[in-house]
Write a protein that holds these residues in place. Sequence first.
Motif, PDB file in Angstrom:
ATOM      1  N   SER A  66       0.913  -1.084   0.099  1.00 33.30           N
ATOM      2  CA  SER A  66       0.092  -0.021  -0.049  1.00 33.30           C
ATOM      3  C   SER A  66       0.885   1.299   0.041  1.00 33.30           C
ATOM      4  CB  SER A  66      -0.901   0.010   1.300  1.00 33.30           C
ATOM      5  OG  SER A  66      -0.236   0.105   2.543  1.00 33.30           O
ATOM      6  N   TYR A  67       2.216   1.193  -0.133  1.00 32.53           N
ATOM      7  CA  TYR A  67       2.995   2.252  -0.218  1.00 32.53           C
ATOM      8  C   TYR A  67       3.588   2.784  -1.473  1.00 32.53           C
ATOM      9  CZ  TYR A  67       3.740   1.705   4.830  1.00 32.53           C
ATOM     10  OH  TYR A  67       3.725   1.885   6.089  1.00 32.53           O
ATOM     11  N   GLY A  68       3.846   3.954  -1.811  1.00 32.73           N
ATOM     12  CA  GLY A  68       4.361   4.497  -2.780  1.00 32.73           C
ATOM     13  C   GLY A  68       5.650   4.587  -2.683  1.00 32.73           C
ATOM     14  N   MET A  69       6.438   4.330  -3.945  1.00 32.22           N
ATOM     15  CA  MET A  69       8.045   4.214  -3.824  1.00 32.22           C
ATOM     16  C   MET A  69       8.529   5.166  -4.675  1.00 32.22           C
ATOM     17  SD  MET A  69       8.050   0.019  -3.872  1.00 32.22           S
ATOM     18  CE  MET A  69       9.766  -0.061  -2.915  1.00 32.22           C
ATOM     19  N   GLY A  70       9.650   5.656  -4.384  1.00 36.60           N
ATOM     20  CA  GLY A  70      10.631   6.621  -4.985  1.00 36.60           C
ATOM     21  C   GLY A  70      12.117   6.863  -5.031  1.00 36.60           C
ATOM     22  N   TRP A  71      12.299   7.427  -5.881  1.00 35.12           N
ATOM     23  CA  TRP A  71      14.053   7.724  -5.896  1.00 35.12           C
ATOM     24  C   TRP A  71      14.287   9.224  -6.014  1.00 35.12           C
ATOM     25  CZ3 TRP A  71      17.529   3.862  -5.905  1.00 35.12           C
ATOM     26  CH2 TRP A  71      17.163   2.523  -6.264  1.00 35.12           C
ATOM     27  N   PHE A  72      15.463   9.672  -5.285  1.00 38.50           N
ATOM     28  CA  PHE A  72      16.041  11.005  -5.072  1.00 38.50           C
ATOM     29  C   PHE A  72      17.273  10.919  -5.284  1.00 38.50           C
ATOM     30  CE2 PHE A  72      12.194  13.372  -3.127  1.00 38.50           C
ATOM     31  CZ  PHE A  72      11.284  12.070  -2.880  1.00 38.50           C
ATOM     32  N   ARG A  73      17.720  11.983  -5.482  1.00 44.08           N
ATOM     33  CA  ARG A  73      19.367  11.912  -5.650  1.00 44.08           C
ATOM     34  C   ARG A  73      19.879  13.160  -4.990  1.00 44.08           C
ATOM     35  NH1 ARG A  73      19.674  12.801 -12.257  1.00 44.08           N
ATOM     36  NH2 ARG A  73      18.894  15.028 -12.234  1.00 44.08           N
ATOM     37  N   GLN A  74      21.143  13.123  -4.619  1.00 44.40           N
ATOM     38  CA  GLN A  74      21.981  14.281  -3.977  1.00 44.40           C
ATOM     39  C   GLN A  74      23.284  14.454  -4.687  1.00 44.40           C
ATOM     40  OE1 GLN A  74      21.896  14.475   0.421  1.00 44.40           O
ATOM     41  NE2 GLN A  74      22.221  16.740   0.158  1.00 44.40           N
ATOM     42  N   ALA A  75      23.553  15.631  -5.209  1.00 41.90           N
ATOM     43  CA  ALA A  75      24.779  15.798  -5.868  1.00 41.90           C
ATOM     44  C   ALA A  75      25.519  16.426  -4.747  1.00 41.90           C
ATOM     45  CB  ALA A  75      24.742  16.444  -7.046  1.00 41.90           C
ATOM     46  N   VAL A 109      10.285   5.119   0.640  1.00 43.37           N
ATOM     47  CA  VAL A 109       9.066   4.232   0.647  1.00 43.37           C
ATOM     48  C   VAL A 109       7.717   5.215   1.649  1.00 43.37           C
ATOM     49  CG1 VAL A 109       7.553   2.218   1.405  1.00 43.37           C
ATOM     50  CG2 VAL A 109      10.050   1.921   0.421  1.00 43.37           C
ATOM     51  N   GLY A 110       6.665   5.435   1.024  1.00 39.77           N
ATOM     52  CA  GLY A 110       5.979   6.226   1.343  1.00 39.77           C
ATOM     53  C   GLY A 110       4.333   5.655   1.909  1.00 39.77           C
ATOM     54  N   GLY A 111       4.062   6.140   3.060  1.00 45.31           N
ATOM     55  CA  GLY A 111       2.984   5.427   3.343  1.00 45.31           C
ATOM     56  C   GLY A 111       1.362   5.935   2.756  1.00 45.31           C
ATOM     57  N   GLY A 112       1.599   6.994   2.008  1.00 48.44           N
ATOM     58  CA  GLY A 112       0.306   7.465   1.387  1.00 48.44           C
ATOM     59  C   GLY A 112      -0.178   6.697  -0.070  1.00 48.44           C
ATOM     60  N   GLY A 113       0.983   5.919  -0.358  1.00 49.00           N
ATOM     61  CA  GLY A 113       0.391   4.993  -1.485  1.00 49.00           C
ATOM     62  C   GLY A 113       0.453   5.705  -2.918  1.00 49.00           C
ATOM     63  N   LEU A 114       0.586   6.951  -2.986  1.00 48.24           N
ATOM     64  CA  LEU A 114       0.756   7.646  -4.261  1.00 48.24           C
ATOM     65  C   LEU A 114       2.173   7.984  -4.662  1.00 48.24           C
ATOM     66  CD1 LEU A 114      -2.083  10.138  -3.814  1.00 48.24           C
ATOM     67  CD2 LEU A 114      -2.205   7.755  -4.612  1.00 48.24           C
ATOM     68  N   ALA A 115       2.210   8.223  -6.035  1.00 49.81           N
ATOM     69  CA  ALA A 115       3.665   8.608  -6.550  1.00 49.81           C
ATOM     70  C   ALA A 115       4.089  10.014  -5.953  1.00 49.81           C
ATOM     71  CB  ALA A 115       3.533   8.561  -8.110  1.00 49.81           C
TER      72      ALA A 115
END
Length: 127
Positions: free
Chosen positions: A31-40, A101-107
């Motif tokens: 039920s979680y949304g998943m994402g990618w972030f980056r830091q230069a 991973v986020g509990g809201g479920g959306l992108a």
Amino acid sequence: QVQLVESGGGLVQVGGSLRLSCAASGRTFSSYGMGWFRQAPGKEREFVAAISRNGGTTTYADSVKGRFTISRDNAKNTVYTVYLQMNILKPEDTAVYYCAVGGGGLAYASASRYDYWGQGTQVTVSS
């Protein structure tokens, strides 16, 4: 115990490709949304891509649209995996990449929406 483990980073030449993976375990993430972030270096962490809980919705930063693709596999042996296929890589893509991973479920594009984070994997694009 929740764990997010990224893999697939490395050194690649301009125009090349890499595929990042992130294995999430420790609870039910269907039920979680998943994402990618980056830091230069010297910059703030920025959003790259996100996918909703059922994979039906994806969101991308303008800088990676058309080059990166996010996807996910739900619950293979209780491990949830999110992928980031990165093509036509540019020097400005060099960064440490983090999955979340986020509990809201959306992108979600906002980092504040995510509850769990991986340790990061380095991507270096050489010119």
